[in-house]
Design a protein around this motif. Structure first.
Motif, PDB file in Angstrom:
ATOM      1  N   CYS A 259      53.088  -3.073  77.090  1.00 27.91           N
ATOM      2  CA  CYS A 259      52.666  -3.886  75.948  1.00 27.91           C
ATOM      3  C   CYS A 259      51.721  -3.110  75.047  1.00 27.91           C
ATOM      4  CB  CYS A 259      51.999  -5.177  76.433  1.00 27.91           C
ATOM      5  SG  CYS A 259      53.128  -6.343  77.213  1.00 27.91           S
ATOM      6  N   ALA A 260      50.787  -2.365  75.647  1.00 29.66           N
ATOM      7  CA  ALA A 260      49.841  -1.584  74.846  1.00 29.66           C
ATOM      8  C   ALA A 260      50.558  -0.517  74.032  1.00 29.66           C
ATOM      9  CB  ALA A 260      48.789  -0.938  75.759  1.00 29.66           C
ATOM     10  N   MET A 261      51.593   0.113  74.602  1.00 27.84           N
ATOM     11  CA  MET A 261      52.353   1.110  73.847  1.00 27.84           C
ATOM     12  C   MET A 261      53.096   0.460  72.686  1.00 27.84           C
ATOM     13  SD  MET A 261      51.621   4.067  74.894  1.00 27.84           S
ATOM     14  CE  MET A 261      52.669   4.670  73.568  1.00 27.84           C
ATOM     15  N   GLN A 262      53.662  -0.722  72.904  1.00 26.31           N
ATOM     16  CA  GLN A 262      54.338  -1.423  71.805  1.00 26.31           C
ATOM     17  C   GLN A 262      53.349  -1.768  70.702  1.00 26.31           C
ATOM     18  OE1 GLN A 262      56.354  -4.632  74.056  1.00 26.31           O
ATOM     19  NE2 GLN A 262      58.291  -3.750  73.361  1.00 26.31           N
ATOM     20  N   GLU A 263      52.153  -2.226  71.068  1.00 29.45           N
ATOM     21  CA  GLU A 263      51.143  -2.567  70.073  1.00 29.45           C
ATOM     22  C   GLU A 263      50.669  -1.328  69.322  1.00 29.45           C
ATOM     23  OE1 GLU A 263      48.269  -4.464  72.486  1.00 29.45           O
ATOM     24  OE2 GLU A 263      49.408  -6.342  72.690  1.00 29.45           O
ATOM     25  N   ALA A 264      50.534  -0.213  70.032  1.00 24.83           N
ATOM     26  CA  ALA A 264      50.103   1.026  69.379  1.00 24.83           C
ATOM     27  C   ALA A 264      51.124   1.484  68.351  1.00 24.83           C
ATOM     28  CB  ALA A 264      49.877   2.118  70.432  1.00 24.83           C
ATOM     29  N   ILE A 265      52.410   1.421  68.710  1.00 19.07           N
ATOM     30  CA  ILE A 265      53.464   1.870  67.804  1.00 19.07           C
ATOM     31  C   ILE A 265      53.568   0.949  66.594  1.00 19.07           C
ATOM     32  CG2 ILE A 265      55.965   2.182  67.608  1.00 19.07           C
ATOM     33  CD1 ILE A 265      55.873   3.032  70.614  1.00 19.07           C
ATOM     34  N   ALA A 266      53.312  -0.363  66.790  1.00 20.52           N
ATOM     35  CA  ALA A 266      53.371  -1.317  65.679  1.00 20.52           C
ATOM     36  C   ALA A 266      52.166  -1.203  64.761  1.00 20.52           C
ATOM     37  CB  ALA A 266      53.480  -2.741  66.234  1.00 20.52           C
TER      38      ALA A 266
ATOM     39  N   GLU B 154      34.074  22.951  71.720  1.00 21.71           N
ATOM     40  CA  GLU B 154      33.531  21.757  71.091  1.00 21.71           C
ATOM     41  C   GLU B 154      34.497  20.590  71.256  1.00 21.71           C
ATOM     42  OE1 GLU B 154      31.171  23.909  67.360  1.00 21.71           O
ATOM     43  OE2 GLU B 154      33.089  22.892  67.014  1.00 21.71           O
ATOM     44  N   LEU B 155      33.944  19.389  71.234  1.00 21.74           N
ATOM     45  CA  LEU B 155      34.745  18.174  71.330  1.00 21.74           C
ATOM     46  C   LEU B 155      34.580  17.371  70.045  1.00 21.74           C
ATOM     47  CD1 LEU B 155      36.551  16.574  73.279  1.00 21.74           C
ATOM     48  CD2 LEU B 155      34.497  15.387  74.077  1.00 21.74           C
ATOM     49  N   ILE B 156      35.706  16.980  69.432  1.00 15.57           N
ATOM     50  CA  ILE B 156      35.701  16.173  68.217  1.00 15.57           C
ATOM     51  C   ILE B 156      36.311  14.817  68.571  1.00 15.57           C
ATOM     52  CG2 ILE B 156      36.363  16.062  65.781  1.00 15.57           C
ATOM     53  CD1 ILE B 156      34.663  18.521  66.509  1.00 15.57           C
ATOM     54  N   PRO B 157      35.489  13.770  68.767  1.00 10.19           N
ATOM     55  CA  PRO B 157      36.029  12.497  69.236  1.00 10.19           C
ATOM     56  C   PRO B 157      36.658  11.662  68.124  1.00 10.19           C
ATOM     57  CG  PRO B 157      33.658  12.346  68.963  1.00 10.19           C
ATOM     58  CD  PRO B 157      34.024  13.774  68.653  1.00 10.19           C
ATOM     59  N   CYS B 158      37.631  10.852  68.504  1.00  7.35           N
ATOM     60  CA  CYS B 158      38.253   9.869  67.621  1.00  7.35           C
ATOM     61  C   CYS B 158      38.679   8.693  68.501  1.00  7.35           C
ATOM     62  CB  CYS B 158      39.442  10.456  66.865  1.00  7.35           C
ATOM     63  SG  CYS B 158      40.726  11.126  67.936  1.00  7.35           S
ATOM     64  N   GLY B 159      39.214   7.622  67.899  1.00  6.25           N
ATOM     65  CA  GLY B 159      39.513   6.452  68.705  1.00  6.25           C
ATOM     66  C   GLY B 159      40.777   5.722  68.311  1.00  6.25           C
ATOM     67  N   ASN B 160      41.421   5.064  69.294  1.00 10.33           N
ATOM     68  CA  ASN B 160      42.540   4.153  69.085  1.00 10.33           C
ATOM     69  C   ASN B 160      42.585   3.221  70.293  1.00 10.33           C
ATOM     70  OD1 ASN B 160      45.455   3.216  69.497  1.00 10.33           O
ATOM     71  ND2 ASN B 160      45.552   4.059  67.415  1.00 10.33           N
ATOM     72  N   GLY B 161      42.251   1.934  70.050  1.00  7.16           N
ATOM     73  CA  GLY B 161      42.136   0.993  71.151  1.00  7.16           C
ATOM     74  C   GLY B 161      43.426   0.763  71.903  1.00  7.16           C
TER      75      GLY B 161
ATOM     76  N   ALA C 192      40.044  14.600  70.212  1.00  7.81           N
ATOM     77  CA  ALA C 192      40.511  13.844  71.387  1.00  7.81           C
ATOM     78  C   ALA C 192      40.122  12.378  71.316  1.00  7.81           C
ATOM     79  CB  ALA C 192      39.935  14.462  72.658  1.00  7.81           C
ATOM     80  N   TYR C 193      41.043  11.536  71.840  1.00  6.95           N
ATOM     81  CA  TYR C 193      40.737  10.138  72.116  1.00  6.95           C
ATOM     82  C   TYR C 193      39.909  10.067  73.397  1.00  6.95           C
ATOM     83  CZ  TYR C 193      44.392   8.967  68.691  1.00  6.95           C
ATOM     84  OH  TYR C 193      45.145   8.842  67.555  1.00  6.95           O
ATOM     85  N   PRO C 194      39.240   8.927  73.660  1.00  5.21           N
ATOM     86  CA  PRO C 194      38.430   8.831  74.889  1.00  5.21           C
ATOM     87  C   PRO C 194      39.195   9.150  76.167  1.00  5.21           C
ATOM     88  CG  PRO C 194      37.878   7.041  73.408  1.00  5.21           C
ATOM     89  CD  PRO C 194      39.041   7.770  72.776  1.00  5.21           C
TER      90      PRO C 194
END
Length: 855
Positions: free
Chosen positions: A436-443, A345-352, A538-540
């Protein structure tokens, strides 16, 4: 199926006359499916056979032992006759069975050919026994304990049948000298010895019970292919089963043996490391491989070489009779049931932010040119590693962890800025966007919350439906600690497992992967069949990788199995026997297309770079296993090297009197914390010992190492040295001699007498004269190493527990004393087998970030 089962039991009487027991408790019947393997071993086939089980633990060694015992029982009358005619030489020592008392064989009594004489050692006295009791003695190289007349009298009066005889119906009285070897076994020696020691065979009513190691004294296979007893005093006969972990040793033994005189049992398809040797073995002997479904890539290679396959389904295993209460075979049947009802089974979640970082990494990798160099590829690997760390979080990091992640992301962004000058515009833009995306994710204050909520909702749903037991599977050792901490904060009590250790006995009703573990690990998770249901939270972008994995699995296909008629023919049964039809191939990954677009590039495959080394022309190579650590570090560890393992210190479980153990790679597991010295080839304990010895250290070590240099300089092989040592009355096992020759870290033999024996074996008069000084140096180094281990324990006991978070993210530098620093790392994965590596690269900490030794 009932008729087929009965035919197999009639063909192999031991299946009904013996019962099996692992550990203590009650014994149980041998499952009829074992007869299929025995039938494959017995026949003379024109191809090799591979039997694929959902879980194979214990099946390969059990079938090898049963075949060896059954073959001996059938051959016993002819073996006993040949033994009586040819085994004894006048003037040679023999020992009584089972008492072990030693006499000299004095031949047949003149004029009384129905009797033979035993002479008391060193005395002019004889004892006469009837020839009918010739099996009560066997040749030996032993000289003690000396036999007396009363010993012979008592032996004749008792005449007990051994447990071996009572179980298989012979009259050997425990005499192992009759045996002829028919079974060669390719597998791990330690694993087999543990199996033999812990597993017992019993009579029908449990009136006789004996561990397998007391029935089968497994022998060794030398590099030359010669088969020998482990007991160097065993003068004649062969071991019923001979074991090695080296395919080339098996091939050499098969080349020496008459065609189709041996059965080769291989525990695991991955042990076939040389296809040319596989071909040679299959052409000359009966080759039987016991494998598992997660070895599909290797199975395809074997199929292409003519190997034939039988995939055991639940119906094959049960053969018409469901087994609900089996203990020994419980793992086999439970995994087969889980396979029959498996669902993913797949359980989706998200983080832009994480999604943007993954997209940018894929775009960067897709546009990266070969001329852009390894430096850019390594930088992408480090960003990928940071992405994987963040994707495994189930809750926002605390302030200290977030600060470390911010610093790490900043360093990567700075490094990326320096690299963009050398990259194309598209690649440089994608690289900057990933950083930049990694810095934004961590912040982002919500990092990890979406995935944590999805995992929690699933756990609560399973609890409401009373689904139990349930376990979570973390992607790595560092992620495992994070998941465990999240469970504790959420007041949830579930075990957290690693892919590498999944399936070691435990079974569950539901497994939850909290992050994409990588293709190889996910393949292991689903094909271990530890649960009928596996969910991936999982994320997309993780769904995208999962979908890519799924499509690869479909494209690769599955090795075709034998038809029902082919199975009957292999077993010598009538054509058209009612074997169950082969189950249809299934997808063992959840459908992910609804959540994921097609990936631009196989990012995961591009990032798998640990362990790549530049060629070193002309340098000596040694066999070593790749051990990967959290972060970008790894090492190639030889089998004999011992690493300081400080897992208990790092987790705070060590007591005040704790001493750092040093363990071989076979004794280390994912999640263990180990120590490397920061500089130099010596480990940290050697460095501490040298600091205490002061200026004398180089002189003492040079003196202590003279025996080792003399051994290496002699040019003797392992087998030649074993033989030379036996000539000077110092028999040592092949394993011991291998350690003496190959282990550069060994200080010295355990006994002074061994040093003297080595000097005699080498014919080295100078070495013999230096033995007292060498032994004194060895003794002093041993003492200093023990003291250094104690000092290291005390230092790390104070410093490690509060730095566990840093260790989980990568290597952590620890100041040991003014002269010595160390790297502390946590084990992520350990390769299944050794590969040849340059000697200068082994047993040291390496990093992907600069492809150089950390010393």
């Amino acid at each position: 199926m009932d008729e087929l089962r009965e035919k197999l039991k009639q063909r192999f009487p031991l299946l009904t006359s013996l019962r099996i027991l692992r550990g203590s408790g009650e014994s149980e019947d041998l499952s009829a499916f074992v007869g299929i393997l025995l039938a494959a071993m017995e026949g003379k086939h024109d191809s090799s056979f591979c039997f694929v089980f959902p879980r194979k633990a214990g099946i390969a060694p059990l079938s090898a032992v049963l075949y060896a015992l059954g073959r001996f029982a059938v051959d016993f009358p002819a073996l006993a006759e040949a033994y009586a005619k040819s085994s004894f030489e006048i003037g040679k020592n023999v020992r009584l069975i089972p008492e072990g008392k030693v006499f000299e064989f004095a031949g047949v009594w003149p004029g009384f050919e129905t009797g033979f004489r035993l002479k008391l050692l060193g005395e002019n006295a004889w004892i006469t026994w009837p020839v009918s009791e010739i099996l009560r003695i066997e040749p030996t190289h032993r000289k003690m304990p000396k036999g007396r007349p009363i010993d012979a009298h008592n032996a004749r009066a008792q005449m007990p049948l051994s447990p071996f005889d009572r179980l298989i119906g012979t009259k050997t009285f425990g005499n192992a000298s009759l045996a002829v070897n028919h079974v060669l076994y390719l597998g791990g020696r330690t694993e087999v010895e543990t199996f033999l020691a812990e597993t017992s065979l019993c009579g029908p009513n449990d009136e006789v019970r004996a561990t397998m190691d007391s029935l089968i004294a497994a022998g060794d296979i030398e590099e030359s292919g010669v088969i020998r007893h482990q007991d160097n005093y065993q003068a004649v006969g062969e071991p019923l089963v001979a074991i090695t972990s080296r395919l080339d040793h098996i091939a050499a033994a098969c080349a020496l043996a008459p065609s189709r005189s041996k059965v080769v049992v291989v525990d695991g398809a991955r042990r076939i490391t040389d296809l040319a040797k596989f071909d040679a073995i299959a052409q000359s002997q009966n080759l039987i491989i016991v494998a598992e479904p997660d070895e599909e890539e290797k199975l395809q290679q074997l199929h292409d070489r003519g190997c034939r396959f039988w995939r055991f389904s639940l119906a094959d295993l049960e053969m018409g009779t469901p087994q609900e209460h089996s203990r020994y075979f419980d793992g086999v049947f439970r995994s087969a049931r889980n396979e029959a009802h498996f669902k993913a089974e797949l359980i989706p979640c998200g983080n832009g932010h994480l999604e943007s970082a993954a997209d940018a990494l894929e775009a960067c990798q897709a546009t990266l040119a070969e001329s852009d160099g390894d430096e850019t590829q390594m930088l992408l690997g480090q960003i990928y590693s940071l992405l994987m760390h963040c994707s495994g979080l189930l809750s926002p990091p605390d302030d200290s962890e977030r600060a470390r992640l911010v610093e790490r992301a900043g360093r990567l962004k700075d490094a990326a800025g320096e690299r963009t000058l050398w990259l194309s515009e598209a690649t440089a833009t994608a690289l900057k966007r990933a950083c930049c995306a990694m810095q934004e994710a961590i912040a982002d204050e919500t990092l990890g919350r979406s995935k944590g909520q999805a995992a929690k909702d699933l756990l609560l749903d399973l609890r409401s439906r009373q689904v139990a037991p349930v376990a979570l599977v973390a992607r790595s050792a560092s992620n495992r600690q994070n998941v465990a901490q999240w469970l504790e904060r959420e007041d949830l009590d579930y075990p957290v497992l690693l892919p590498a250790t999944l399936g070691e006995g435990a079974f569950f009703e539901h497994l939850i992967c909290t992050a994409w573990p990588n293709s190889q690990a996910f393949n292991r998770i689903v094909h271990r069949f530890a649960a009928p249901v596996v969910s991936l939270v999982a994320y997309p972008f993780e769904c995208r990788w999962l979908d890519l994995f799924r499509r690869k699995q479909r494209a690769a296909g599955r090795v075709p199995a034998m038809t029902a008629d082919e199975k009957s023919g292999m077993l010598g049964l009538p054509s058209g026997a009612s074997w169950p039809s082969e189950p249809e191939p299934r997808d063992f990954a959840p459908e992910a297309a609804a959540y994921a677009r097609e990936a631009q590039v196989d990012l995961e495959e591009r990032m798998a770079r640990k362990g790549l080394l530049p060629a070193v022309n002309g340098e000596e190579t040694v066999a070593a296993r790749l051990v990967s650590f959290s972060g970008d570090s790894y090492a190639f560890i030889t089998d004999t090297f011992r690493l300081p393992v400080v897992t208990d210190l790092a987790t705070g479980d060590a007591k005040a009197d704790y001493k750092v153990p040093r363990r071989k790679v076979a004794e280390i597991h994912p999640g263990d914390v180990v120590v490397f010295r920061e500089t130099g080839r010596r480990d940290v304990i050697q460095a501490l010992a040298d600091a205490q010895l002061g200026q004398e250290a180089p002189i003492i070590r040079e003196r202590a190492a003279r025996w080792h240099r003399a051994l290496r300089a002699s040019g003797l092989s392992e087998d030649e040295l074993v033989a030379e040592l036996e000539e000077v009355n110092c028999p040592r096992t092949l394993q011991t001699v291998r350690g003496w020759l190959a282990d550069d870290s060994m200080i010295g033999p355990k006994r002074k007498e061994d040093l003297e024996a080595i000097a005699y074996a080498l014919g080295d008069q100078k070495l013999l004269e230096e033995v007292p000084a060498i032994w004194e140096a060895i003794h002093r180094l041993h003492s200093e190493h023990l003291s250094a281990g104690t000092r290291l324990s005390k230092i790390l006991l104070d410093k490690l527990p509060q730095r566990m978070g840093q260790i989980q993210e990568g290597r952590t530098r620890i100041d040991i004393d003014e002269a010595t620093n160390a790297w502390v790392v946590q084990v992520e994965t350990i390769a299944d087998r050794s590969e040849s590596r340059p000697r200068s690269w082994v047993n040291s900490l390496l990093r992907d970030s600069d492809d150089s030794l950390v010393h």
